[in-house]
Design an enzyme around this catalytic site. Structure first.
Site, mmCIF file in Angstrom:
data_model
loop_
_atom_site.group_PDB
_atom_site.id
_atom_site.type_symbol
_atom_site.label_atom_id
_atom_site.label_comp_id
_atom_site.label_asym_id
_atom_site.label_seq_id
_atom_site.Cartn_x
_atom_site.Cartn_y
_atom_site.Cartn_z
ATOM 1 N N GLU A 137 0.850 -1.201 0.000
ATOM 2 C CA GLU A 137 0.000 0.000 0.000
ATOM 3 C C GLU A 137 0.885 1.250 0.000
ATOM 4 O O GLU A 137 1.869 1.308 0.739
ATOM 5 C CB GLU A 137 -0.899 0.022 1.238
ATOM 6 C CG GLU A 137 -1.786 1.262 1.265
ATOM 7 C CD GLU A 137 -2.836 1.205 2.350
ATOM 8 O OE1 GLU A 137 -3.708 0.326 2.276
ATOM 9 O OE2 GLU A 137 -2.766 2.039 3.263
ATOM 10 N N THR A 188 -3.931 4.860 -1.661
ATOM 11 C CA THR A 188 -4.992 5.351 -0.770
ATOM 12 C C THR A 188 -5.630 6.626 -1.343
ATOM 13 O O THR A 188 -5.132 7.248 -2.291
ATOM 14 C CB THR A 188 -4.452 5.635 0.647
ATOM 15 O OG1 THR A 188 -3.499 6.675 0.560
ATOM 16 C CG2 THR A 188 -3.842 4.400 1.276
ATOM 17 N N ARG A 226 -15.855 3.576 3.076
ATOM 18 C CA ARG A 226 -16.639 4.718 3.539
ATOM 19 C C ARG A 226 -15.722 5.899 3.826
ATOM 20 O O ARG A 226 -16.029 7.049 3.553
ATOM 21 C CB ARG A 226 -17.406 4.359 4.814
ATOM 22 C CG ARG A 226 -18.347 5.480 5.248
ATOM 23 C CD ARG A 226 -18.766 5.329 6.684
ATOM 24 N NE ARG A 226 -17.633 5.502 7.583
ATOM 25 C CZ ARG A 226 -17.709 5.394 8.894
ATOM 26 N NH1 ARG A 226 -18.842 5.071 9.466
ATOM 27 N NH2 ARG A 226 -16.638 5.565 9.647
ATOM 28 N N ASP A 244 -13.128 7.754 6.965
ATOM 29 C CA ASP A 244 -13.446 8.177 8.334
ATOM 30 C C ASP A 244 -14.382 9.367 8.279
ATOM 31 O O ASP A 244 -14.351 10.170 7.345
ATOM 32 C CB ASP A 244 -12.150 8.494 9.094
ATOM 33 C CG ASP A 244 -11.426 7.197 9.436
ATOM 34 O OD1 ASP A 244 -12.120 6.222 9.816
ATOM 35 O OD2 ASP A 244 -10.196 7.145 9.296
ATOM 36 N N HIS A 279 -14.667 -3.020 13.818
ATOM 37 C CA HIS A 279 -14.475 -1.607 13.483
ATOM 38 C C HIS A 279 -14.700 -0.776 14.750
ATOM 39 O O HIS A 279 -15.637 -1.056 15.508
ATOM 40 C CB HIS A 279 -15.457 -1.198 12.373
ATOM 41 C CG HIS A 279 -15.264 0.211 11.917
ATOM 42 N ND1 HIS A 279 -16.005 1.262 12.424
ATOM 43 C CD2 HIS A 279 -14.393 0.756 11.033
ATOM 44 C CE1 HIS A 279 -15.599 2.389 11.847
ATOM 45 N NE2 HIS A 279 -14.626 2.106 10.990
ATOM 46 N N LYS A 336 -22.138 -6.158 3.221
ATOM 47 C CA LYS A 336 -21.274 -5.430 2.266
ATOM 48 C C LYS A 336 -20.699 -6.401 1.229
ATOM 49 O O LYS A 336 -20.719 -6.129 0.028
ATOM 50 C CB LYS A 336 -20.157 -4.718 3.048
ATOM 51 C CG LYS A 336 -19.116 -4.019 2.191
ATOM 52 C CD LYS A 336 -18.259 -3.032 2.986
ATOM 53 C CE LYS A 336 -17.243 -3.671 3.893
ATOM 54 N NZ LYS A 336 -16.368 -2.655 4.533
ATOM 55 N N LYS A 361 7.811 3.418 2.194
ATOM 56 C CA LYS A 361 9.226 3.249 2.585
ATOM 57 C C LYS A 361 9.801 2.005 1.907
ATOM 58 O O LYS A 361 9.564 0.872 2.362
ATOM 59 C CB LYS A 361 9.327 3.105 4.108
ATOM 60 C CG LYS A 361 8.959 4.386 4.839
ATOM 61 C CD LYS A 361 8.999 4.211 6.321
ATOM 62 C CE LYS A 361 8.707 5.555 6.987
ATOM 63 N NZ LYS A 361 8.178 5.446 8.318
HETATM 64 P P1 FAD Z 1 -18.157 0.595 6.299
HETATM 65 O O1 FAD Z 1 -18.018 -0.755 5.749
HETATM 66 O O2 FAD Z 1 -19.230 1.467 5.750
HETATM 67 O O3 FAD Z 1 -18.339 0.457 7.891
HETATM 68 C C1 FAD Z 1 -18.211 1.605 8.740
HETATM 69 C C2 FAD Z 1 -18.944 1.350 10.045
HETATM 70 O O4 FAD Z 1 -20.358 1.340 9.810
HETATM 71 C C3 FAD Z 1 -18.633 0.005 10.708
HETATM 72 O O5 FAD Z 1 -18.666 0.183 12.091
HETATM 73 C C4 FAD Z 1 -19.784 -0.886 10.247
HETATM 74 O O6 FAD Z 1 -20.026 -1.962 11.150
HETATM 75 C C5 FAD Z 1 -20.934 0.112 10.223
HETATM 76 N N1 FAD Z 1 -21.983 -0.220 9.246
HETATM 77 C C6 FAD Z 1 -21.835 -0.672 7.998
HETATM 78 N N2 FAD Z 1 -23.024 -0.826 7.401
HETATM 79 C C7 FAD Z 1 -23.963 -0.431 8.300
HETATM 80 C C8 FAD Z 1 -25.387 -0.331 8.286
HETATM 81 N N3 FAD Z 1 -26.078 -0.673 7.194
HETATM 82 N N4 FAD Z 1 -26.027 0.125 9.395
HETATM 83 C C9 FAD Z 1 -25.325 0.477 10.510
HETATM 84 N N5 FAD Z 1 -23.970 0.422 10.578
HETATM 85 C C10 FAD Z 1 -23.299 -0.035 9.484
HETATM 86 N N6 FAD Z 1 -9.565 5.662 4.782
HETATM 87 C C11 FAD Z 1 -9.365 6.695 3.917
HETATM 88 O O7 FAD Z 1 -9.809 7.830 4.167
HETATM 89 N N7 FAD Z 1 -8.674 6.502 2.739
HETATM 90 C C12 FAD Z 1 -8.171 5.270 2.386
HETATM 91 O O8 FAD Z 1 -7.567 5.125 1.321
HETATM 92 C C13 FAD Z 1 -8.370 4.163 3.296
HETATM 93 N N8 FAD Z 1 -7.897 2.937 2.986
HETATM 94 C C14 FAD Z 1 -8.158 1.874 3.839
HETATM 95 C C15 FAD Z 1 -7.713 0.591 3.484
HETATM 96 C C16 FAD Z 1 -7.962 -0.490 4.328
HETATM 97 C C17 FAD Z 1 -7.495 -1.882 3.916
HETATM 98 C C18 FAD Z 1 -8.649 -0.287 5.559
HETATM 99 C C19 FAD Z 1 -8.890 -1.447 6.499
HETATM 100 C C20 FAD Z 1 -9.085 0.990 5.921
HETATM 101 C C21 FAD Z 1 -8.863 2.077 5.064
HETATM 102 N N9 FAD Z 1 -9.315 3.368 5.372
HETATM 103 C C22 FAD Z 1 -9.093 4.410 4.502
HETATM 104 C C23 FAD Z 1 -10.013 3.635 6.647
HETATM 105 C C24 FAD Z 1 -11.539 3.420 6.517
HETATM 106 O O9 FAD Z 1 -12.062 4.360 5.602
HETATM 107 C C25 FAD Z 1 -12.150 3.607 7.912
HETATM 108 O O10 FAD Z 1 -11.785 2.531 8.734
HETATM 109 C C26 FAD Z 1 -13.641 3.892 7.967
HETATM 110 O O11 FAD Z 1 -13.940 4.295 9.305
HETATM 111 C C27 FAD Z 1 -14.546 2.709 7.649
HETATM 112 O O12 FAD Z 1 -14.551 2.423 6.325
HETATM 113 P P2 FAD Z 1 -15.294 1.087 5.775
HETATM 114 O O13 FAD Z 1 -15.177 1.128 4.303
HETATM 115 O O14 FAD Z 1 -14.819 -0.103 6.489
HETATM 116 O O15 FAD Z 1 -16.819 1.436 6.211
#
Ligand code: FAD
Length: 285
Positions: free
Chosen positions: A17, A48, A107, A109, A149, A165, A272
């Site tokens: 990554e 990212t 999604r 943060d 999460h 999902k 890195k």
């Molecule tokens: P989701 O899958 O939407 O989940 C988010 C939260 O909502 C979880 O707690 C889930 O349980 C809950 N949830 C999901 N669906 C529902 C529903 N229908 N009703 C109620 N609750 C629900 N961030 C960046 O900004 N840029 C990046 O490039 C980036 N790359 C990443 C790469 C990896 C491999 C990982 C693990 C994380 C990355 N992140 C990145 C961070 C990520 O965006 C955050 O962890 C974010 O908070 C959650 O994203 P998600 O896609 O998992 O969200």
């Protein structure tokens, strides 16, 4: 190449990554690191997407360079919490124009000014997955969390959402970083019981400095096991020894994962090349 095609060709994949620059000035040095990382021939490299979406064009530029100039499979991240539906459509067009065939649907943060957002947004990554799927020209990855999460009330609830999902059209998952392989194996069992059957890549971040640790815990919620804690304490005033010991810790984690048949290891390189070099030298595939 699509990542599902890569998975057919190899039992275990190694991916890196990288993050894009935030400014034009930083572009050159990041481009150099990315070139050096690609020279190690990972199976693919992911790029990212900046939290607020303001650096999205750099994500396209770097992912395109990896694919079209460095002949390495690339996957572009895309987040929807602070990117309007309209901009998501634009981004998917930009990916297509640049022959980027893989997207990691996230999604993102929740930004501080979340309630002041103007426009139409997708709420969860699952909605973004559906939209990307409707384009019918990308392999789709998504994130998962072996320790749950941080926002979810329990790992079980998080797994419920992950199942939904994945069923929306996810081809593979990549985990948040973790430092305890036992937690990952337990997660694999729980995912399997839940009929989440797509390949899951283990996300590993070799720590390279004591100042990273607080940030890692804050952002990921990952637990630091006693063995790693001991290393961090022992070398807290000796950065070189700390780096060697923590990178070795990451290498041991990866070797254990590979030995136990994981489908892929995704290395959070933090741009890195020396980390990638040390890891590739230390692992046995
Ligand atoms: P989701 O899958 O939407 O989940 C988010 C939260 O909502 C979880 O707690 C889930 O349980 C809950 N949830 C999901 N669906 C529902 C529903 N229908 N009703 C109620 N609750 C629900 N961030 C960046 O900004 N840029 C990046 O490039 C980036 N790359 C990443 C790469 C990896 C491999 C990982 C693990 C994380 C990355 N992140 C990145 C961070 C990520 O965006 C955050 O962890 C974010 O908070 C959650 O994203 P998600 O896609 O998992 O969200």
């Amino acid at each position: 190449m699509r990542i599902t095609e890569k998975l057919k060709l190899s039992k275990q994949l190694i991916s890196f990554e990288v993050f894009p620059p935030k400014t034009d000035i930083a572009f050159e040095s990041i481009e150099k690191s990315v070139r050096e990382l690609a020279a190690f021939s990972p199976d693919f490299m992911s790029v990212t997407y900046g939290a607020g979406g303001g650096t999205s064009e750099y994500t396209v530029k770097i992912a395109s360079m990896i694919k079209n100039k460095l002949n390495t499979t690339s996957i572009a991240h895309l987040t929807c919490a602070s990117t309007t539906k309209e901009k998501i459509s634009e981004m998917l067009c930009r990916f297509k124009e640049n022959n980027i065939e893989n997207v990691l649907a996230l999604r993102g943060d929740i930004p501080e000014n979340f309630n002041e957002r103007v426009g139409d947004y997708y709420e969860y990554a699952s909605e973004l997955v559906k939209v990307i799927k409707s384009h019918d020209c990308f392999d789709i990855g998504a994130a998962c969390y072996p320790e749950g999460h941080p926002e979810s009330s329990s790992p079980e609830e998080d797994l419920e959402h992950l199942k939904y999902k994945t069923d929306c059209g996810v081809d593979f998952l990549t985990t948040q970083m973790f430092f305890d392989n036992g937690l990952f194996y337990d997660f694999l069992d729980r995912a399997c019981q839940k009929q989440i059957n797509v390949p899951i890549f283990a996300g590993i971040m070799p720590i390279t400095g004591i100042n990273q640790v607080d940030r890692i815990i804050r952002l990921s919620g990952a637990k630091i096991p006693n063995e790693l804690e001991t290393i961090l304490k022992k070398y807290e005033n000796d950065p070189d020894s700390l780096q060697k010991a923590t990178v070795d810790y990451g290498i041991n984690q990866i070797n254990d994962l590979l030995k136990n048949g994981v489908r892929g290891v995704h290395i959070y390189t933090m741009n890195k090349p020396f980390v990638a070099k040390a890891v590739l030298k230390g692992i046995s595939r």
